[in-house]
Design a protein around this motif. Structure first.
Motif, PDB file in Angstrom:
ATOM      1  N   LYS A 163       0.387  -4.940   1.442  1.00  0.00           N
ATOM      2  CA  LYS A 163      -0.192  -3.594   1.612  1.00  0.00           C
ATOM      3  C   LYS A 163      -1.852  -3.690   1.598  1.00  0.00           C
ATOM      4  O   LYS A 163      -2.142  -4.490   0.452  1.00  0.00           O
ATOM      5  N   ASN A 171     -13.597  10.834   7.334  1.00  0.00           N
ATOM      6  CA  ASN A 171     -13.601   9.738   6.652  1.00  0.00           C
ATOM      7  C   ASN A 171     -12.206   9.267   6.100  1.00  0.00           C
ATOM      8  O   ASN A 171     -11.529  10.172   5.600  1.00  0.00           O
ATOM      9  N   ARG A 172     -11.760   8.122   6.533  1.00  0.00           N
ATOM     10  CA  ARG A 172     -10.476   7.874   6.494  1.00  0.00           C
ATOM     11  C   ARG A 172      -9.983   6.489   5.575  1.00  0.00           C
ATOM     12  O   ARG A 172     -10.906   5.641   5.723  1.00  0.00           O
ATOM     13  N   VAL A 173      -9.127   6.772   4.594  1.00  0.00           N
ATOM     14  CA  VAL A 173      -8.728   5.621   3.818  1.00  0.00           C
ATOM     15  C   VAL A 173      -7.305   5.396   4.046  1.00  0.00           C
ATOM     16  O   VAL A 173      -6.493   6.205   3.819  1.00  0.00           O
ATOM     17  N   LEU A 174      -6.991   4.164   4.537  1.00  0.00           N
ATOM     18  CA  LEU A 174      -5.453   3.830   5.121  1.00  0.00           C
ATOM     19  C   LEU A 174      -4.938   2.800   4.511  1.00  0.00           C
ATOM     20  O   LEU A 174      -5.790   1.964   4.148  1.00  0.00           O
ATOM     21  N   GLU A 175      -3.624   2.882   4.379  1.00  0.00           N
ATOM     22  CA  GLU A 175      -2.908   1.736   3.624  1.00  0.00           C
ATOM     23  C   GLU A 175      -1.777   1.420   4.749  1.00  0.00           C
ATOM     24  O   GLU A 175      -1.232   2.415   5.271  1.00  0.00           O
ATOM     25  N   ARG A 176      -1.633   0.105   4.945  1.00  0.00           N
ATOM     26  CA  ARG A 176      -0.572  -0.291   6.036  1.00  0.00           C
ATOM     27  C   ARG A 176      -0.369  -1.842   5.374  1.00  0.00           C
ATOM     28  O   ARG A 176      -1.045  -2.351   4.773  1.00  0.00           O
TER      29      ARG A 176
END
Lengths: 202, 202
Positions: B189, B178-183
């Motif tokens: 962002k 389970n991934r929460v990514l910010e980019r």
């Protein structure tokens, strides 16, 4: 047909490094082990250097390099005090490593990684999070810091998902990923928590 | 020096496939685009096949293959109804693709992926989660299903992190993340949420 490295998040970091104009030199903090990702960077043309605390793990990494016709240059050292000049290397990473210390030492280590990085250079570093199934196990030695038993007693420091943001306040944000993963380990399903950062030195 | 593919979680899946005894044939559901990960599998000796809804995206993928001396075999098709026999392929994956449909169709598609997989074969599939910054944007067309504007209007279905578990109830669990990514995307962002599954057919 190239070898697949188990340190999967480093593929994203390598891709970002490959697309950067900074000199292709890379430092791994916690570089030891039988499948050293420095080898992946070496195969992409990077001049490599590694710091490792454990003599046996350092030897394993260098042996892997030798067996693949690469000189990885993994040396014994302490990432809290890198024997390298300021702004002397293009890229730095530390994968599943820096959290094996108390947070005061983690902070020192991250500061050292940033110090040796060239302006424009990229840093990857990741941390255990409080989502990890082992957070809370063993004698507590500080805020979410525990002495736990692996092959020998080790410290593990666990971070709230945003707690380490402050380490990178003077860096340019590139990427952050908060991961909770489940996998089978020794026949049981375990839950691990990590947060990965990629930042650029201004 | 091999190319780095942006579909980073597929490196873990490929490593698991490489360590499996099942026949090295792989199907990508949603296989189009300018950087097709089928090329990575082809370079590791897999017989590849892809299904793609969009004619232009399929052509891009096949052109990439041709330019790299690979025949990727990306065909026009609908993953809700695969024109393949039961238990006919060793590995199946669908990366950042299956959630471009309503959940009733996602379910059909996952059932099709499982149907064509050989016993012992591995499946990778991932879903958008409700942690994604776009969850709730646009006209709601079902439970966390929204019609949103990309280059053209598309459906995005968002899942609670455990909601899709039920699709794999008859499969052996291997890995879930389970991934929460910010980019940074177009100067801002953004926060994205994904959940990745790897399961084995019994």
């Amino acid at each position: 047909m190239s070898k697949i490295f188990k340190q999967v998040p480093l593929y994203r970091f390598l891709d970002l490094c490959n697309n950067s104009a900074v000199e292709k030199s890379v430092l791994d903090c916690g570089a030891g082990g039988a499948q050293p990702p420095l080898s992946l960077f070496a195969s992409h043309g990077y001049k490599t250097r590694g710091i490792e605390f454990d003599v046996k793990q350092a030897a394993k990494a260098n042996d892997f390099g030798t067996n693949n016709n690469q000189q990885l240059n993994v040396e014994i050292g302490d990432m809290r005090s890198l024997k390298m000049a300021d702004a002397s290397i293009g890229f730095v990473y530390s994968y599943n490593s820096v959290f094996h210390m108390k947070k005061v030492d983690v902070k020192k280590s991250v500061e050292e990684m940033i110090r040796v990085l060239k302006p424009g250079g990229l840093l990857f570093v990741n941390f255990l999070t409080t989502n990890d199934f082992r957070c809370g196990e063993g004698p507590c030695v500080g805020p979410n810091e525990y002495e736990q038993m692996d092959d020998e007693p080790v410290i593990h420091s666990y971070y709230d998902p945003n707690e380490a943001d402050v380490y990178f306040k003077d860096m340019e944000f590139v990427y952050k990923e908060n991961r909770v993963l489940e996998r089978i380990y020794e026949g049981s399903k375990i839950r691990q928590g990590f947060v990965d950062y990629i930042v650029r030195k201004l």
